[in-house]
Every structure is written in structure tokens, then in C-alpha cells.
Write a protein that holds these residues in place. Structure first.
Motif, mmCIF file in Angstrom:
data_model
loop_
_atom_site.group_PDB
_atom_site.id
_atom_site.type_symbol
_atom_site.label_atom_id
_atom_site.label_comp_id
_atom_site.label_asym_id
_atom_site.label_seq_id
_atom_site.Cartn_x
_atom_site.Cartn_y
_atom_site.Cartn_z
ATOM 1 N N LEU A 106 0.784 -0.987 0.434
ATOM 2 C CA LEU A 106 -0.150 -0.127 -0.023
ATOM 3 C C LEU A 106 0.718 1.584 0.082
ATOM 4 O O LEU A 106 0.860 2.219 -0.687
ATOM 5 C CB LEU A 106 -0.806 -0.219 1.372
ATOM 6 N N LEU A 107 2.154 1.235 1.114
ATOM 7 C CA LEU A 107 2.874 2.611 0.810
ATOM 8 C C LEU A 107 3.402 2.546 -1.067
ATOM 9 O O LEU A 107 3.515 4.133 -1.178
ATOM 10 C CB LEU A 107 4.180 2.042 1.520
ATOM 11 N N ILE A 108 3.848 2.064 -1.644
ATOM 12 C CA ILE A 108 4.533 1.743 -2.639
ATOM 13 C C ILE A 108 3.965 2.659 -3.520
ATOM 14 O O ILE A 108 3.826 3.542 -4.331
ATOM 15 C CB ILE A 108 5.567 0.171 -2.944
ATOM 16 N N ARG A 109 2.437 1.866 -3.321
ATOM 17 C CA ARG A 109 1.539 2.135 -4.312
ATOM 18 C C ARG A 109 1.159 4.018 -4.280
ATOM 19 O O ARG A 109 0.608 4.739 -4.985
ATOM 20 C CB ARG A 109 -0.585 1.647 -4.562
ATOM 21 N N PHE A 214 -4.088 7.167 7.132
ATOM 22 C CA PHE A 214 -3.531 7.946 7.565
ATOM 23 C C PHE A 214 -2.407 8.578 7.035
ATOM 24 O O PHE A 214 -1.436 8.802 6.483
ATOM 25 C CB PHE A 214 -2.954 7.582 9.140
ATOM 26 N N TYR A 215 -1.661 7.795 6.018
ATOM 27 C CA TYR A 215 -0.998 7.450 5.260
ATOM 28 C C TYR A 215 -0.839 8.402 3.796
ATOM 29 O O TYR A 215 0.053 8.847 3.903
ATOM 30 C CB TYR A 215 -0.201 5.749 5.156
ATOM 31 N N ILE A 216 -2.308 7.612 3.732
ATOM 32 C CA ILE A 216 -2.589 8.280 2.392
ATOM 33 C C ILE A 216 -2.513 9.489 1.845
ATOM 34 O O ILE A 216 -2.288 11.084 1.607
ATOM 35 C CB ILE A 216 -3.633 7.366 2.372
ATOM 36 N N ASP A 230 -4.545 10.239 11.509
ATOM 37 C CA ASP A 230 -2.964 11.084 11.392
ATOM 38 C C ASP A 230 -2.792 11.415 12.865
ATOM 39 O O ASP A 230 -1.968 11.756 13.617
ATOM 40 C CB ASP A 230 -3.385 12.699 10.591
ATOM 41 N N THR A 231 -4.177 11.790 13.567
ATOM 42 C CA THR A 231 -4.252 12.613 14.803
ATOM 43 C C THR A 231 -3.623 11.219 16.069
ATOM 44 O O THR A 231 -3.026 12.020 16.734
ATOM 45 C CB THR A 231 -5.321 13.240 14.930
ATOM 46 N N ILE A 232 -4.177 10.867 14.966
ATOM 47 C CA ILE A 232 -4.175 9.155 16.344
ATOM 48 C C ILE A 232 -3.024 8.672 15.929
ATOM 49 O O ILE A 232 -2.248 8.962 17.596
ATOM 50 C CB ILE A 232 -5.297 8.001 15.977
ATOM 51 N N GLU A 233 -2.218 9.103 15.213
ATOM 52 C CA GLU A 233 -0.927 8.486 15.165
ATOM 53 C C GLU A 233 0.098 8.901 15.578
ATOM 54 O O GLU A 233 1.311 8.870 16.919
ATOM 55 C CB GLU A 233 -0.268 7.937 13.688
#
Ligand SMILES: Nc1ncnc2c1ncn2[C@@H]1O[C@H](COP(=O)(O)OP(=O)(O)OP(=O)(O)O)[C@@H](O)[C@H]1O
Ligand SMILES: [Mg+2]
Lengths: 278, 379
Positions: A106-109, A214-216, A230-233
Motif C-alpha cells: 500500500l505504501l508503495i502504491r 493515516f498514510y494516504i 493522522d491525529t491518532i498516529e
């Protein structure tokens, strides 16, 4: 009717139960504990009280996830229908094309989308070559984030719908045609209602990762689009004494959101038992 | 009956995976006619209906409706409704909505839909089932919903693929009468598929007997019964004693070792033929008065008659008689000239033996010895 399980059968379930207890129930209890305690480990509602400060982030997350899910459904249903109705050889090729991106992390995509959409990215280079001066700003917009969700999660919409359309018995389509229903009419009157279970699982499988991503939002939102994930992270990364507790409270809300959406889905599919019974 | 041809199949051929299922089939169906396709399982009845309904395209040949070629007209544009062999009720709709499906599509006013659907449910004995989903109905109830769903649209042509197969005997008789009545009252052309020959004979204007993708005979029920064209039809419709014989001359048939006077003619001198004699056309008489004599090998009481198996020179005949005869006695038999039906030899000749292995399941396996006997008898 309940059947008594033999000792052996019960023993076979033990590793599974241990696994669930250790890695699912345990962490959830921790979340609950942190959400309702302060940094001195005293029982407190202060974290819950702070949640109001994040309401706009919750709203944005729900909104983005809803849009992404809706668009995935609008694109995914016709795609799944077309796949299920084409020749077996075409079906196989389309299936591979659909599955191929899922073999990539998913990260690479998401990164590949960044490369595509960035100011110096492929699209903007092309635009520049065509004579555009200012780069088209895509990264950092809500559009980019939603696009990322759609791009990453579309296969999760297509697959369950494809499965339920291919399982659909051709007899029903023939019966509809026999009664004078046009092919398009048949899609709305027969195919759609009979594939509701597929739609529901597709919607769930896109909505849940979209609302918790959160990554996207980090990559494609250019740091400007903060979603609940994102907030949680950020809370957990800060690792300050208090942040853990607020993060846990936020996580709790998200879990409740997901639970509610799943319950709604179940409610719909219960009301429409016809499609499942086939 | 109106004599206009409504549906015409011309030279229809259809193969699945290289296996010919319909072989150069020609058929004309008249307006308001009740036509039944009758034949054993796998002979191509459903395939014929599916070609008329527009669900299969023939490999060769044309389908005409009202004089127009409709090979390329899609199913949803054809003025035909079908009662499918496997019902195909919409599982997501209740009984009422299933039946109303076609009427809603043709924009019939709501009030009219309601009266017509109610009427149809009443007629098929489904009142009170409106809100039930098909999956909660019994096989027979589902079948009746399928009939109601097709019939309510009052199409020009109704295709019925074994529409009463799942019903018990009493209900089936009632529905047969009901369908026949509706067909009369509405003038809808019925194309009816069954492998129940009694149903075919009692309901139809015209019976089409099929075997292996070919039409064997088209005719009224009486024609089919009294004048079968070959051994297949004779065997499939009712009970028959089918013997090898020779036409010595017009109106003289030789079989079972004897020469008989009959009413058929037009064969070559000494042409080998198949002879059909129906069990009810043979009279039991004292031995000295009989044309043939044989020993009774079994007697079965059938209610209003006895069915006896008689061994005549090794060939077992089935005979129906109203008088009891004891097993193991020797009796004489007498046959009227018009009870002897002579048929040309066909690919089916010799495939149907005598009643030596006869059981209630109508197991017509031929016994080699008996076949031998019959051949000797024909010499
Ligand atoms: N779609 C298909 N693909 C392959 N073979 C088929 C197909 N449809 C029918 N057949 C074959 O064609 C033959 C005739 O089938 P059909 O369904 O017309 O028989 P039928 O006379 O209706 O029999 P039954 O009384 O059992 O319903 C059968 O041998 C069947 O296996
Ligand atoms: Mg059939």
C-alpha cells in the motif's frame, strides 16, 4: 440446533482463543483503560472531554471516507458487472489487472501516486511540456487524498461485487427478459437487488480502511490534510505522558464509528434476505 | 380453431458442443392452438421452447412469428411469455411483485394491476400468499406462481415447460382443467411441454411427438394414438404390442405365424413391416374360436379391467380384458381387422420388444429369446 463439541474439537479451538485474547481483546482493553485514565493513571473523563477539539477532523474523515466509498461503488459496480459478464478469458485478464496493484505494498502504491501528481511529477511535467507555466497543484488537496483512497481501495469494492454478480443465476435474467424487461431495466430491477450482499461487503471493505487511513493523507495531503488516523498516529508518536491517553480516546471513537457503520450494513442486509438466500 | 399460422419453425438445427440437439426441425403452430411437445427426457423440448422464446439462437433455420422472421429479435421484445421448467421466480420479490412484474413493465395502471394479479392468484389457488418470498414456498406453490406470473400478461403465445410437474395428482388434474379453460377463454396460443403422454392426449389440439431432436409425428391426439407412424410413437403413446410382420398383399398382414385381414394397404408385396395392436383391441375368446392361442403368464387387477400377459409362441402380449382369466390357462384371442395397425419399418424397428420383462415402471427391455420367437413367427 447446537451440537456438543467433542474434547478434541474444543482443544483445537484453544490456540485461536489464546490468539484472540492476546492480540485482539487485550489491546482493546488497553485502549479502554488509557481512554479513561489520566497521566497519573487515575480514572478520569478528561480525555473524552478533549474530544470536542477534534470534531472537525472526525467530520473531515467521515466525509472523505464517504466520498471515496461512493466513488468506488460508482466505478466498481459497472466494472464488476462488465467483468462478470465477459468471456472467461477476458475475465481472467481483467482479474489479473485488478489484482496486480494489490501485490504491491500500500505504501508503495501511494508513493507512486505521489510521483504521478507532485509539482514536479509526471502529470505536471507533461503539462509543462504542453506549455503550462504554473504547475497544477494537486498534492495537498482533499482531491488528492480521496483519489488516493479510491486508487488504493477500489479492488476491495470490485471483488465482492464481481463474486456476487458471477454467482447470479442466468435464469433470473432470462425471466426478466421474458417478461419484457430491457437489458438496462434488468440491471436495476434484478441484478442490483440480487447483488446487495456483494455491495454491502464492498462498501464495508472500502469505508473502514478509508476512515482509518493515516498514510494516504500524510503523503498526498502534503501535511495539510489531517485525518483522524493522522491525529491518532501523532498522539502515540509524541509519546508524552498525556498523549497516549488522548490517542486512546480518539481510537475508541473511531472503533465506535466503524462498529456503527458495520451495524448499519448488517441491518440493511437483514432487511433484504432475498439476495443472500439464492 | 383459427387456421392462421402464428409461429413457424423452418429447418431449425441446434447443436451444443458438437452434439446435435435439434435436427432440421419444421413446425407450424396456429393461432389459438394448444400444441404439446411430447417426448422423452433430453429429446430437445426445452431447447425448442427456448428458441421460440428467444433464449437460444438456432445454428441454422428460421423462426417466424406472424409471418415475420424473428431470429434476431431479442427475447424482451417477443410477444411470448414463458413458464420456465425451473420456475426462475425472482428471489428478492414476494409473490405479488413476482406476478406483477410484467404488468408494471408495460405500464398497466396500478388499479388494474391489482385486480389482475389478485384474480390470477385466486385462480392458481395462491390467495393469502401475496407477501411470501418464493424461498418460503413449496415446489408446487412456486410452480403455480410461475404460471400466474406468465399468464397474467395475456401474451399472444404462452410457452409452458412442464408447468405441472411438481404438483400432486389431484392438483395436477385441477390445474390441467383450469389451464385448458383459460386457454379456451382467452384464445392464447399454448405451446406446452410434457413427458406425460396422458396429459398431452387429454389437453392438446395437436400433439408433436419428438425423439432425438427430430419430430416423429404431428397430429391430433386421436391420430397419434390410433395411427402411430412408427414403433417409437406406438411405444411412447399408450401401451402397444409391436410385432414384426410382412404385408403379403394389400389388407393381408402376416404376423405371429398367421395371416390376418387388416385395413391397411399401399405396401410392396411381402414388405417387412411393424404391426401395432393395442392391448384393449384384443378380445379373449375360447381357444377353439381364437385366431391365436396362448398361455396366460400373469394377471393384474387394474380396477375396471384386468391386464394380462399372454405368451403366444414365445412373444409376450399385453391384453386388457374385463373378464378374469386364471394364470397358466390357455386362451384364444381374436383381433378385428381395424385393430391391426401396420407401420413402415423405421430406425426404431426392433427396439421395442415384448412384455416379457414388463414391470410397473414400463421397462420395455427386449428379451432376446422373445425377439427370436417374434422373428420366427413372422417367417
Ligand atoms: N446449454 C446447453 N449446453 C449443452 N447442452 C445442452 C444445453 N441445453 C441443452 N443441452 C442438451 O440438449 C439436449 C436436449 O435438452 P433439452 O433441455 O431440450 O431436453 P428436454 O427435451 O427439455 O428434456 P427434459 O424432458 O429432461 O426437460 C440434452 O441432451 C441436453 O443435455
Ligand atoms: Mg426440458
Amino acid at each position: 440446533m447446537k451440537k456438543k463439541l467433542s474434547l478434541l474439537e474444543r482443544m483445537a479451538a484453544v490456540p485461536h482463543i489464546v490468539w484472540i485474547a492476546l492480540f485482539i481483546v487485550g489491546p482493546m482493553l488497553f485502549v479502554l483503560y488509557f481512554a479513561f485514565t489520566d497521566k497519573n493513571n487515575q480514572f478520569s473523563f478528561s480525555n473524552i472531554g478533549q474530544l470536542g477539539n477534534y470534531s472537525h477532523i472526525f467530520l473531515l474523515s467521515v466525509l472523505f471516507a464517504l466520498i471515496a466509498t461512493a466513488v468506488c461503488l460508482l466505478i466498481g459496480y459497472p466494472l464488476a458487472y462488465f467483468m462478470a459478464r465477459s468471456k472467461p478469458s477476458t475475465q481472467r485478464i481483467l482479474m489479473i489487472l485488478l489484482m496486480l496493484p494489490m501485490w504491491v505494498s500500500l505504501l508503495i502504491r501511494t508513493y507512486s501516486l505521489l510521483v504521478l501528481l507532485d509539482n514536479g511529477g509526471l502529470i505536471n511535467s507533461l503539462l509543462k511540456a504542453m506549455g503550462r507555466k504554473e504547475p497544477l497543484k494537486i498534492i495537498g488537496t482533499g482531491f488528492a487524498v480521496v483519489l488516493g483512497m479510491i486508487y488504493d481501495f477500489l479492488p476491495y469494492m470490485v471483488l465482492p461485487i464481481y463474486t456476487s454478480i458471477s454467482k447470479l443465476d442466468n435464469r433470473y435474467l432470462e425471466a426478466a427478459a421474458d417478461l419484457g424487461c430491457t437489458p438496462v431495466g434488468t440491471i436495476f430491477r434484478v441484478v442490483l437487488p440480487l447483488t446487495v450482499p456483494g455491495i454491502l461487503s464492498g462498501v464495508t471493505m472500502v469505508f473502514v480502511p478509508s476512515i482509518s487511513t493515516f498514510y494516504i493523507s500524510q503523503k498526498l495531503g502534503g501535511g495539510k490534510m489531517e485525518l483522524i488516523g493522522d491525529t491518532i498516529e501523532r498522539q502515540f508518536k509524541q509519546a508524552t505522558a498525556n498523549a497516549y491517553h488522548v490517542g486512546a480516546a480518539l481510537s475508541l471513537v473511531m472503533m465506535i464509528l466503524i462498529l456503527i457503520s458495520t451495524l448499519i450494513m448488517n441491518k440493511i442486509s437483514d432487511g433484504d434476505e432475498g439476495g443472500v438466500l439464492v | 380453431m383459427n387456421q392462421d399460422v402464428l409461429i413457424k419453425l423452418s429447418g431449425i438445427t441446434k447443436a451444443f458442443d458438437g452434439e446435435t440437439v435439434l435436427d432440421n426441425m419444421d413446425l407450424e403452430i396456429h393461432d389459438k392452438e394448444f400444441v404439446t411437445l411430447l417426448g422423452p427426457s433430453g429429446c430437445g423440448k426445452t431447447t425448442t421452447l427456448r428458441i421460440i422464446g428467444g433464449f437460444e439462437t438456432p445454428d441454422a433455420g428460421d423462426v417466424f412469428f406472424d409471418g415475420e422472421r424473428i431470429n434476431d429479435v431479442p427475447a424482451y421484445k417477443r410477444q411470448v411469455n414463458t413458464v420456465f421448467q425451473r420456475y426462475a421466480l425472482f428471489p428478492h420479490l414476494n409473490v405479488y411483485d413476482n406476478v406483477a412484474f410484467g404488468l408494471r413493465l408495460s405500464h398497466v395502471p396500478k388499479a388494474e394491476i391489482e385486480t389482475r394479479v389478485k384474480e390470477m392468484l385466486e385462480m392458481t389457488g395462491l390467495r393469502g400468499f401475496e407477501a411470501r418470498k418464493p424461498s418460503t414456498l413449496s415446489g408446487g406453490q412456486q410452480q403455480r406462481v410461475a404460471i400466474a406470473r406468465a399468464l397474467v400478461n395475456q401474451p399472444r403465445v404462452l410457452l409452458l415447460d412442464e408447468p405441472l410437474g411438481a404438483l400432486d395428482l389431484k392438483l395436477r388434474k385441477d390445474m390441467q382443467n383450469e389451464l385448458k379453460r383459460i386457454q379456451h377463454a382467452t384464445g392464447i396460443t399454448f405451446i406446452y411441454v410434457t413427458h406425460d403422454q396422458e396429459e398431452a392426449l387429454s389437453m392438446s389440439d395437436t400433439v408433436v411427438v419428438m425423439s432425438r431432436g427430430k419430430i416423429q409425428q404431428i397430429g391430433t391426439p386421436t391420430d397419434i394414438y390410433n395411427e402411430p407412424v412408427n414403433a417409437f410413437v406406438a411405444d411412447f403413446i399408450g401401451e402397444s404390442n409391436i410385432l414384426d410382420g410382412i404385408m403379403i398383399a394389400d389388407k393381408q398382414a402376416k404376423f405371429a405365424g398367421q395371416t390376418f385381414v387388416c385395413v391397411d394397404g399401399g405396401f410392396e408385396p411381402n414388405e417387412p413391416v411393424d404391426i401395432v395392436i393395442r392391448p384393449e383391441d384384443v378380445d379373449v375368446v375360447p381357444v377353439e374360436k381364437g385366431m391365436l392361442a396362448g398361455k396366460v403368464s400373469s394377471v393384474t387387477f387394474k380396477g375396471d379391467y384386468y391386464e394380462i400377459i399372454v405368451d403366444i409362441r414365445g412373444f409376450k402380449w399385453m391384453i386388457e380384458t374385463s373378464d378374469y382369466v386364471a394364470p397358466e390357462t390357455t386362451i384364444g384371442l381374436s383381433i378385428d381387422p381395424d385393430a391391426i395397425h401396420v407401420m413402415k419399418k423405421s430406425e426404431y424397428s426392433g427396439m421395442f420388444g415384448d412384455y416379457s420383462t414388463f414391470s410397473e415402471e414400463m421397462d420395455h427391455l427386449s428379451d432376446p429369446d422373445a425377439g427370436q420367437g417374434a422373428e420366427e413367427a413372422a417367417e
